[in-house]
Design a protein around this motif. Structure first.
Motif, PDB file in Angstrom:
ATOM      1  N   LEU A 176      12.497  -7.080  -2.936  1.00 48.70           N
ATOM      2  CA  LEU A 176      11.420  -6.109  -3.094  1.00 48.70           C
ATOM      3  C   LEU A 176      10.104  -6.705  -2.627  1.00 48.70           C
ATOM      4  O   LEU A 176       9.848  -7.892  -2.847  1.00 48.70           O
ATOM      5  N   ASP A 177       9.265  -5.873  -2.041  1.00 47.47           N
ATOM      6  CA  ASP A 177       7.943  -6.356  -1.685  1.00 47.47           C
ATOM      7  C   ASP A 177       7.005  -6.210  -2.893  1.00 47.47           C
ATOM      8  O   ASP A 177       7.405  -5.716  -3.953  1.00 47.47           O
ATOM      9  N   GLU A 178       5.770  -6.647  -2.738  1.00 48.73           N
ATOM     10  CA  GLU A 178       4.816  -6.656  -3.846  1.00 48.73           C
ATOM     11  C   GLU A 178       4.607  -5.257  -4.437  1.00 48.73           C
ATOM     12  O   GLU A 178       4.632  -5.079  -5.660  1.00 48.73           O
ATOM     13  N   PHE A 179       4.419  -4.261  -3.597  1.00 49.83           N
ATOM     14  CA  PHE A 179       4.195  -2.901  -4.079  1.00 49.83           C
ATOM     15  C   PHE A 179       5.404  -2.376  -4.848  1.00 49.83           C
ATOM     16  O   PHE A 179       5.265  -1.748  -5.896  1.00 49.83           O
ATOM     17  N   GLU A 180       6.594  -2.654  -4.323  1.00 49.06           N
ATOM     18  CA  GLU A 180       7.815  -2.189  -4.996  1.00 49.06           C
ATOM     19  C   GLU A 180       7.981  -2.854  -6.360  1.00 49.06           C
ATOM     20  O   GLU A 180       8.411  -2.208  -7.326  1.00 49.06           O
ATOM     21  N   ARG A 181       7.626  -4.142  -6.465  1.00 51.66           N
ATOM     22  CA  ARG A 181       7.691  -4.836  -7.760  1.00 51.66           C
ATOM     23  C   ARG A 181       6.695  -4.230  -8.744  1.00 51.66           C
ATOM     24  O   ARG A 181       7.017  -4.007  -9.910  1.00 51.66           O
ATOM     25  N   GLN A 182       5.472  -3.973  -8.262  1.00 54.30           N
ATOM     26  CA  GLN A 182       4.463  -3.339  -9.123  1.00 54.30           C
ATOM     27  C   GLN A 182       4.992  -2.021  -9.675  1.00 54.30           C
ATOM     28  O   GLN A 182       4.912  -1.761 -10.881  1.00 54.30           O
ATOM     29  N   ALA A 183       5.499  -1.195  -8.781  1.00 52.81           N
ATOM     30  CA  ALA A 183       5.985   0.131  -9.157  1.00 52.81           C
ATOM     31  C   ALA A 183       7.196   0.035 -10.076  1.00 52.81           C
ATOM     32  O   ALA A 183       7.305   0.796 -11.051  1.00 52.81           O
ATOM     33  N   ALA A 184       8.088  -0.897  -9.793  1.00 54.24           N
ATOM     34  CA  ALA A 184       9.293  -1.042 -10.619  1.00 54.24           C
ATOM     35  C   ALA A 184       8.913  -1.415 -12.050  1.00 54.24           C
ATOM     36  O   ALA A 184       9.378  -0.779 -13.013  1.00 54.24           O
ATOM     37  N   TYR A 185       8.072  -2.430 -12.209  1.00 53.74           N
ATOM     38  CA  TYR A 185       7.669  -2.832 -13.554  1.00 53.74           C
ATOM     39  C   TYR A 185       6.878  -1.727 -14.266  1.00 53.74           C
ATOM     40  O   TYR A 185       7.054  -1.504 -15.465  1.00 53.74           O
TER      41      TYR A 185
ATOM     42  N   ASN B  72       1.936  -8.609 -10.912  1.00 50.40           N
ATOM     43  CA  ASN B  72       2.375  -8.418  -9.525  1.00 50.40           C
ATOM     44  C   ASN B  72       1.379  -7.620  -8.699  1.00 50.40           C
ATOM     45  O   ASN B  72       1.691  -7.203  -7.590  1.00 50.40           O
ATOM     46  N   GLY B  73       0.202  -7.384  -9.251  1.00 53.15           N
ATOM     47  CA  GLY B  73      -0.869  -6.790  -8.464  1.00 53.15           C
ATOM     48  C   GLY B  73      -1.271  -5.369  -8.787  1.00 53.15           C
ATOM     49  O   GLY B  73      -2.225  -4.852  -8.210  1.00 53.15           O
ATOM     50  N   PHE B  74      -0.559  -4.692  -9.682  1.00 55.38           N
ATOM     51  CA  PHE B  74      -0.957  -3.329 -10.030  1.00 55.38           C
ATOM     52  C   PHE B  74      -2.314  -3.388 -10.709  1.00 55.38           C
ATOM     53  O   PHE B  74      -2.515  -4.140 -11.662  1.00 55.38           O
ATOM     54  N   ASP B  75      -3.263  -2.599 -10.223  1.00 61.22           N
ATOM     55  CA  ASP B  75      -4.605  -2.663 -10.798  1.00 61.22           C
ATOM     56  C   ASP B  75      -5.274  -1.297 -10.952  1.00 61.22           C
ATOM     57  O   ASP B  75      -6.484  -1.202 -11.065  1.00 61.22           O
ATOM     58  N   ASN B  76      -4.477  -0.251 -11.005  1.00 56.33           N
ATOM     59  CA  ASN B  76      -5.036   1.084 -11.208  1.00 56.33           C
ATOM     60  C   ASN B  76      -5.094   1.352 -12.716  1.00 56.33           C
ATOM     61  O   ASN B  76      -4.324   2.131 -13.260  1.00 56.33           O
ATOM     62  N   TYR B  77      -6.030   0.678 -13.377  1.00 51.52           N
ATOM     63  CA  TYR B  77      -6.118   0.722 -14.833  1.00 51.52           C
ATOM     64  C   TYR B  77      -6.508   2.102 -15.348  1.00 51.52           C
ATOM     65  O   TYR B  77      -6.107   2.486 -16.448  1.00 51.52           O
TER      66      TYR B  77
END
Length: 82
Positions: free
Chosen positions: A1-10, A36-41
């Motif tokens: 998985l790439d970074e975006f996919e990991r963010q979305a999965a978690y 993993n980089g998700f930052d849409n708080y």
């Protein structure tokens, strides 16, 4: 998985765990999403799938840790530090 996919999965796992009432696992997976980089708080705060976390101290501590800006909590530290 790439970074975006990991963010979305978690993030999606956190939502599912929250809906199932597994609050600790929801917070754990939300942290993994942030790590993993998700930052849409802003989205996290209003996501209906995470509504059961609103009054959970661990969730609030997590949000405070990652969303240090908050929403106009104390702009430019004009009113002293909290």
């Amino acid at each position: 998985l790439d970074e975006f996919e990991r963010q979305a999965a978690y993030y999606n796992i956190a939502c599912a765990q929250c809906e199932m009432g597994n609050i600790s696992l929801a917070v754990f997976n939300l942290r993994k999403s942030f790590d993993n980089g998700f930052d849409n708080y802003a989205t996290v705060k209003v996501d209906p799938n995470l509504r059961n976390l609103v009054d959970v101290p661990e969730f609030n501590a997590l949000m405070e840790e990652y969303d240090s800006k908050g929403i106009f909590k104390n702009p430019f530290n004009l009113f002293g530090k909290k």
